[in-house]
Design a protein around this motif. Sequence first.
Motif, short mmCIF file in Angstrom:
data_model
loop_
_atom_site.label_atom_id
_atom_site.label_comp_id
_atom_site.label_asym_id
_atom_site.label_seq_id
_atom_site.Cartn_x
_atom_site.Cartn_y
_atom_site.Cartn_z
N ASP A 178 4.50 -0.81 -10.51
CA ASP A 178 5.11 -1.86 -9.70
C ASP A 178 4.34 -2.03 -8.39
N PHE A 179 4.29 -3.26 -7.91
CA PHE A 179 3.59 -3.56 -6.66
C PHE A 179 4.11 -2.70 -5.51
N ALA A 180 5.40 -2.39 -5.51
CA ALA A 180 6.01 -1.61 -4.42
C ALA A 180 5.44 -0.20 -4.36
N ASP A 181 4.81 0.28 -5.44
CA ASP A 181 4.26 1.64 -5.48
C ASP A 181 2.79 1.70 -5.09
N ARG A 182 2.25 0.63 -4.50
CA ARG A 182 0.82 0.57 -4.24
C ARG A 182 0.34 1.64 -3.27
N TYR A 183 1.11 1.96 -2.23
CA TYR A 183 0.68 2.97 -1.27
C TYR A 183 0.68 4.35 -1.92
N ARG A 184 1.68 4.61 -2.74
CA ARG A 184 1.73 5.90 -3.45
C ARG A 184 0.51 6.06 -4.35
N CYS A 185 0.15 4.99 -5.06
CA CYS A 185 -1.00 5.04 -5.96
C CYS A 185 -2.31 5.12 -5.18
N ALA A 186 -2.32 4.57 -3.97
CA ALA A 186 -3.54 4.63 -3.15
C ALA A 186 -3.90 6.07 -2.78
N LYS A 187 -2.90 6.98 -2.79
CA LYS A 187 -3.17 8.37 -2.47
C LYS A 187 -4.13 9.00 -3.46
N GLU A 188 -4.01 8.62 -4.74
CA GLU A 188 -4.85 9.23 -5.76
C GLU A 188 -6.11 8.42 -6.06
#
Length: 377
Positions: A226-236
Motif C-alpha cells: 500500500d502507498f501508505a507503507d512507502r516510508y516503512r519500505c524505504a528502510k529496506e
Amino acid sequence: MNCIGVNDKNMSLLERERYAFSAEEQRQFHGILKETYRCGGSVILSTCNRSEIYFCGESAYVEQALAEYKGIPKSEVLAHIYSYAGEQALRHLFSVAGGLDSMVLGEDEILRQAKDAYRLAKELGCTCNEINIAFQGAFGCAKDIKTNTLLSRTPVSVGTLAANRIEAFLREHGGGTVLLVGITGKIGSILAKNLLDKGIREIIGTTRRHAGLVSICQNSEVRMVDFADRYRCAKEAAVVVSATAGPHYTFLAEGVRTAAQSGRPRLFIDMAVPRDMDAQIGALPGITLLNMDDFKRMASDNNALKLKETDKAGLIVDGHVEETVKSISTSAFLETHKEAFAEFSEKPFGSVFYRLRDELSGEQWKALLEAVERLME
C-alpha cells in the motif's frame, strides 16, 4: 496552426513545474480555449520535459488564457515561452513527434505521449481539420524517421537511462531492493519493465490505485504494498524511485531521515514533474538524489552518438512538412471553394492550362511546365 510552450531546453525543472498540465487540467483548459477564446482546435502536450499547446486561433488570446489559468503574470509567460506559427509550428511538431527535440534523441516515448494528447483532444471535440491533418502528418513523419534512420535502432529513453543508473548503483553497492512508487503509471511501468529486463527482481511497487496491478506484476517478482507503507519500505530499499502524477510530495526529508537512519548509501530518483520528492532529501547522509534535470545531463552524452543521424532525419521532416502544408492548403481551398472547384474541374485541361499561364509569373509558369513534363513521362 500555432504552438506555444516551454521545455527542458529553455526552462529548469523548477520553472517547468508551473506550466505542467495534469489530465484533468488539460480537459479544463481545452474547454476554456474552445468556449472562451473560440479556438478552432487545440492539443495540449504535457510531459516531464515539455508543456506545449498546439492550436488554431490567436496566439495572444492563448497566451492570456495560459497566464490566467496558471496564475503566472503574462509578462513572465511571454518572457519564457517559445512560439511558432504556420510551417514553423508544423516543423516543430514533427521534430517533437520524431524524437528530434527530446532530451534523449530518437526516444520513442514522446510519440506515444503525443498520440495520447491528440486522442484526448479529439475525444473532447477540440480538434479541427487543420489540427487533424497536422498530427496525422506528424505521426507519419515519426514512423518514417524510426524506419529510415538509426536514431531508434538502439532506443534509449529516460526510463532506460534511469534503469541503467539503478543497475550501476546496485552493482556498486552489492545489490538491494528497488522501491518504485507509481509503478502502474506511464513512467513507472516503463521503468519497471526496464528493470525486469535487466534481471533486477527485488522490486517493491506502491500505488494509490489498485486497478491494473495484476497485469503489471504477473510473471514477475514485484511485491506490491500500500502507498501508505512507502516510508516503512524505504528502510529496506537501496533505491527509491517516485514517478507519480500527483500534485503533492510522496517523500519528505523528515520522513526519509527517520527511514534511513543507518546512513548506508541509497539512491533516490524523482522522475515526476511536478516533483515528487523534497529537495532536502539530497542533503541527508548517504543519500544521492537525482531528478529529471540530472537525466538531461546524462542524455547529452548519449545524444552525441546519434547526432550524425539528425541530418537524415531533418530531410525526412522537410519532406513531410512540405506534404502536410500542401494537404492543409488543399483542404482549406476545397472547403472554401467547393462549388467553384466542382465547376472548374469539369472544364477541359487546355482551357485551364492557358488560364494558369496568364495568372502565373514566369518562374511559376516554368516550374508548372516542368511538373507537367514529369507527369507525362
